[in-house]
Design a protein around this motif. Sequence first.
Motif, short mmCIF file in Angstrom:
data_model
loop_
_atom_site.label_atom_id
_atom_site.label_comp_id
_atom_site.label_asym_id
_atom_site.label_seq_id
_atom_site.Cartn_x
_atom_site.Cartn_y
_atom_site.Cartn_z
N PRO A 1 1.59 5.15 -5.25
CA PRO A 1 0.34 4.38 -5.20
C PRO A 1 -0.84 4.73 -5.68
O PRO A 1 -1.88 4.22 -5.98
N SER A 2 -0.94 6.02 -5.24
CA SER A 2 -2.36 6.82 -5.45
C SER A 2 -2.19 7.78 -6.44
O SER A 2 -2.97 8.85 -6.72
N ARG B 1 3.45 8.17 1.68
CA ARG B 1 3.47 9.32 0.74
C ARG B 1 4.91 9.41 0.17
O ARG B 1 4.87 10.35 -0.68
N ASP C 1 0.87 -1.35 0.03
CA ASP C 1 0.06 -0.04 -0.06
C ASP C 1 0.91 1.16 0.06
O ASP C 1 0.48 2.30 -0.44
#
Length: 133
Positions: free
Chosen positions: A81-82, A50, A21
């Motif tokens: 990841p995002s 982050r 994650d």
Amino acid sequence: MSVTISSLLRDRIVALAAADDGEICGLLLGQAGRIEAIAPAANVAADPARHFELDPAVLIAAHRAARSGGPSVIGHYHSHPSGVAVPSATDAACAMPDGTLWLIVAGKEVRLWRAQPGQGGTVAFAEALLDIR
């Protein structure tokens, strides 16, 4: 400029990113124009969801191996990841304009960047063609 990587190495980096994650990271090993191996590293950043910070022990070991005839450290990889597979403002703030490769993976997208000198001592990232074989 084109840089070659095997589809197996590319797929391994994508799989490592999918299994975590947080941001994953590691070193790109090889020679000019060719990524021959990777050295996964623990992300020791205070906020690995982050940011990324390579485990210094992996970096030191890779440089020692290169001095003993092993492959050179030519850059590193990490995931967003995002996000998207484009260098972030944080990446630019942490980069050195030394020509090293930055391979960034976001989902199944993998893109390669070279950290170059920008204006006023900043870093400018130039996308490099990733030749997957």
